[in-house]
Design a protein around this motif. Sequence first.
Motif, PDB file in Angstrom:
ATOM      1  N   PRO A  66       0.788  -1.243   0.000  1.00 46.21           N
ATOM      2  CA  PRO A  66       0.000   0.000   0.000  1.00 46.21           C
ATOM      3  C   PRO A  66       0.813   1.282   0.000  1.00 46.21           C
ATOM      4  N   THR A  67       2.114   1.217   0.280  1.00 39.91           N
ATOM      5  CA  THR A  67       2.927   2.440   0.258  1.00 39.91           C
ATOM      6  C   THR A  67       3.326   2.829  -1.163  1.00 39.91           C
ATOM      7  N   ILE A  68       3.033   1.954  -2.139  1.00 37.33           N
ATOM      8  CA  ILE A  68       3.400   2.204  -3.530  1.00 37.33           C
ATOM      9  C   ILE A  68       2.219   2.826  -4.265  1.00 37.33           C
ATOM     10  N   THR A  69       2.481   3.825  -5.088  1.00 43.54           N
ATOM     11  CA  THR A  69       1.458   4.405  -5.955  1.00 43.54           C
ATOM     12  C   THR A  69       1.575   3.758  -7.328  1.00 43.54           C
ATOM     13  N   VAL A  70       0.507   3.093  -7.767  1.00 41.66           N
ATOM     14  CA  VAL A  70       0.542   2.343  -9.026  1.00 41.66           C
ATOM     15  C   VAL A  70      -0.288   3.044 -10.084  1.00 41.66           C
ATOM     16  N   ASP A  71       0.339   3.359 -11.209  1.00 43.48           N
ATOM     17  CA  ASP A  71      -0.352   3.922 -12.361  1.00 43.48           C
ATOM     18  C   ASP A  71      -0.650   2.762 -13.303  1.00 43.48           C
ATOM     19  N   ALA A  72      -1.887   2.264 -13.247  1.00 43.95           N
ATOM     20  CA  ALA A  72      -2.241   1.048 -13.980  1.00 43.95           C
ATOM     21  C   ALA A  72      -2.374   1.264 -15.481  1.00 43.95           C
ATOM     22  N   ASP A  73      -2.355   2.518 -15.935  1.00 43.63           N
ATOM     23  CA  ASP A  73      -2.517   2.782 -17.365  1.00 43.63           C
ATOM     24  C   ASP A  73      -1.200   3.078 -18.066  1.00 43.63           C
ATOM     25  N   ALA A  74      -0.193   3.496 -17.317  1.00 42.65           N
ATOM     26  CA  ALA A  74       1.055   3.938 -17.936  1.00 42.65           C
ATOM     27  C   ALA A  74       1.796   2.794 -18.621  1.00 42.65           C
ATOM     28  N   ILE A  75       2.431   3.094 -19.744  1.00 53.81           N
ATOM     29  CA  ILE A  75       3.287   2.126 -20.432  1.00 53.81           C
ATOM     30  C   ILE A  75       4.603   1.985 -19.666  1.00 53.81           C
ATOM     31  N   HIS A  76       5.154   3.094 -19.241  1.00 56.10           N
ATOM     32  CA  HIS A  76       6.314   3.051 -18.340  1.00 56.10           C
ATOM     33  C   HIS A  76       6.327   4.331 -17.509  1.00 56.10           C
ATOM     34  N   VAL A  77       6.963   4.252 -16.360  1.00 56.38           N
ATOM     35  CA  VAL A  77       6.974   5.351 -15.393  1.00 56.38           C
ATOM     36  C   VAL A  77       8.383   5.531 -14.854  1.00 56.38           C
ATOM     37  N   ARG A  78       8.782   6.798 -14.710  1.00 54.91           N
ATOM     38  CA  ARG A  78      10.039   7.100 -14.034  1.00 54.91           C
ATOM     39  C   ARG A  78       9.745   7.884 -12.770  1.00 54.91           C
ATOM     40  N   ASP A  79      10.326   7.459 -11.671  1.00 52.67           N
ATOM     41  CA  ASP A  79      10.244   8.196 -10.413  1.00 52.67           C
ATOM     42  C   ASP A  79      11.645   8.235  -9.825  1.00 52.67           C
ATOM     43  N   GLY A  80      12.344   9.330 -10.065  1.00 53.70           N
ATOM     44  CA  GLY A  80      13.734   9.412  -9.607  1.00 53.70           C
ATOM     45  C   GLY A  80      14.594   8.424 -10.369  1.00 53.70           C
ATOM     46  N   LYS A  81      15.304   7.576  -9.652  1.00 57.12           N
ATOM     47  CA  LYS A  81      16.155   6.585 -10.303  1.00 57.12           C
ATOM     48  C   LYS A  81      15.420   5.277 -10.563  1.00 57.12           C
ATOM     49  N   VAL A  82      14.125   5.244 -10.268  1.00 57.77           N
ATOM     50  CA  VAL A  82      13.330   4.034 -10.471  1.00 57.77           C
ATOM     51  C   VAL A  82      12.551   4.140 -11.783  1.00 57.77           C
ATOM     52  N   TRP A  83      12.721   3.149 -12.652  1.00 57.99           N
ATOM     53  CA  TRP A  83      12.020   3.074 -13.927  1.00 57.99           C
ATOM     54  C   TRP A  83      11.257   1.758 -13.981  1.00 57.99           C
ATOM     55  N   THR A  84       9.951   1.803 -14.226  1.00 52.89           N
ATOM     56  CA  THR A  84       9.157   0.580 -14.287  1.00 52.89           C
ATOM     57  C   THR A  84       8.331   0.556 -15.568  1.00 52.89           C
ATOM     58  N   ALA A  85       8.101  -0.648 -16.081  1.00 53.33           N
ATOM     59  CA  ALA A  85       7.352  -0.816 -17.321  1.00 53.33           C
ATOM     60  C   ALA A  85       6.135  -1.697 -17.087  1.00 53.33           C
ATOM     61  N   ALA A  86       5.126  -1.512 -17.917  1.00 55.43           N
ATOM     62  CA  ALA A  86       3.921  -2.334 -17.878  1.00 55.43           C
ATOM     63  C   ALA A  86       4.238  -3.718 -18.455  1.00 55.43           C
ATOM     64  N   GLY A  87       3.218  -4.411 -18.935  1.00 58.10           N
ATOM     65  CA  GLY A  87       3.414  -5.801 -19.323  1.00 58.10           C
ATOM     66  C   GLY A  87       4.253  -6.054 -20.560  1.00 58.10           C
ATOM     67  N   VAL A  88       5.123  -7.018 -20.466  1.00 60.03           N
ATOM     68  CA  VAL A  88       5.837  -7.683 -21.546  1.00 60.03           C
ATOM     69  C   VAL A  88       6.483  -6.713 -22.552  1.00 60.03           C
ATOM     70  N   THR A  89       5.824  -6.431 -23.692  1.00 64.10           N
ATOM     71  CA  THR A  89       6.449  -5.599 -24.724  1.00 64.10           C
ATOM     72  C   THR A  89       6.734  -4.189 -24.250  1.00 64.10           C
ATOM     73  N   ALA A  90       6.072  -3.748 -23.178  1.00 61.00           N
ATOM     74  CA  ALA A  90       6.345  -2.412 -22.639  1.00 61.00           C
ATOM     75  C   ALA A  90       7.785  -2.306 -22.138  1.00 61.00           C
ATOM     76  N   GLY A  91       8.418  -3.445 -21.880  1.00 60.53           N
ATOM     77  CA  GLY A  91       9.825  -3.423 -21.498  1.00 60.53           C
ATOM     78  C   GLY A  91      10.692  -2.839 -22.606  1.00 60.53           C
ATOM     79  N   MET A  92      10.266  -3.013 -23.850  1.00 59.91           N
ATOM     80  CA  MET A  92      10.993  -2.426 -24.977  1.00 59.91           C
ATOM     81  C   MET A  92      10.787  -0.917 -25.009  1.00 59.91           C
ATOM     82  N   ASP A  93       9.556  -0.478 -24.719  1.00 63.42           N
ATOM     83  CA  ASP A  93       9.298   0.968 -24.649  1.00 63.42           C
ATOM     84  C   ASP A  93      10.161   1.612 -23.569  1.00 63.42           C
ATOM     85  N   LEU A  94      10.231   0.956 -22.412  1.00 67.49           N
ATOM     86  CA  LEU A  94      11.048   1.474 -21.318  1.00 67.49           C
ATOM     87  C   LEU A  94      12.510   1.547 -21.725  1.00 67.49           C
ATOM     88  N   SER A  95      13.016   0.485 -22.334  1.00 62.17           N
ATOM     89  CA  SER A  95      14.421   0.445 -22.735  1.00 62.17           C
ATOM     90  C   SER A  95      14.724   1.526 -23.765  1.00 62.17           C
TER      91      SER A  95
END
Length: 325
Positions: free
Chosen positions: A141-170
């Motif tokens: 619950p301490t994490i804020t999740v953006d369920a629609d985003a393809i990828h998100v950057r928060d400071g030095k943290v970068w996260t991607a949505a499902g599977v092929t979104a890892g390519m978008d993030l990269s």
Amino acid sequence: MPREVALVAMPNVQLLDVSGPLDVFAEANAQARAPAYRLRVLSARPGPVRSSSGVRLMHDGVVTETAPEGIDTLLVAGSPHAPDEVPDPRVVRWLRAAAAASRRYGSVCTGAFVLAQAGLLDGKRVTTHWAVAGRLVEQFPTITVDADAIHVRDGKVWTAAGVTAGMDLSLALVEKDLGRETARKVASQLVMFFKRPGGQTQFSSKGVAVPVGRSALQEVQRYVAAHPAEDHRVELLADRMGLSARHFARLFRKEVGLTPAEWVEQIRIAAARTMLESGQWAPKEVAGKCGFHDVDTLRRAFLRRVGISPSEYRKHYAGTARQAP
């Protein structure tokens, strides 16, 4: 000096969560005509990594035997089992050390659950696959999740949505490191969007929820889903249950988690998506058949919930439902 990209592949890893990002970074090396990245796949345990598809992946090292220093970019690939598994404590300790030493770290798809287990996403805004976004919120619950985003950057943290979104993030990481022009060349060579239109909601299972709540409330929900074009003002829906509009609205929000108006719009958008995908109707016709006042109302609701316009959605998806001449 080449930047070291370490991609952690947990047991039962989704193969494309690994190969997709690696291909983006490898193509960036080719386009830059210099070794901009040094790529490594690390596993949680010795031996080949068995992927969720059954293919075995040879790794370059085991995390517990690898010095965390020197890693520039640390990414954790996802696995279908990640939301239900607790990582080895030794892996967790290594991830914490590597994240602290790296310039940036992140995850692809359900790899977010692994980072969350390590406490590396606390207080951060992240994304993950739309199908498990709710579970990530519930478990952490301490994490804020953006369920629609393809990828998100928060400071030095970068996260991607499902599977092929890892390519978008990269690709976004390549753009950050090597510039827009190189990233565009990478996208062109890999035949992928440079900036993908809309969010991941457009790929979800239409956003239609299973009817919930007491049986009478479920009957109202089923009726709305079957007749999206009808007038579904709160007063009329309340009459179906023999309740006042205020009581019905309060009950609906309590048991469904949305206001009646929000839920009706969600159902109408789902119906509109199905019609647009068929390719048989233009957005103006779809608007009338799905209960929207006019095509502009449909467009605003579609942009808000899906992230792209009805016309764009029809253009991208109608081809899958039509036979070529």
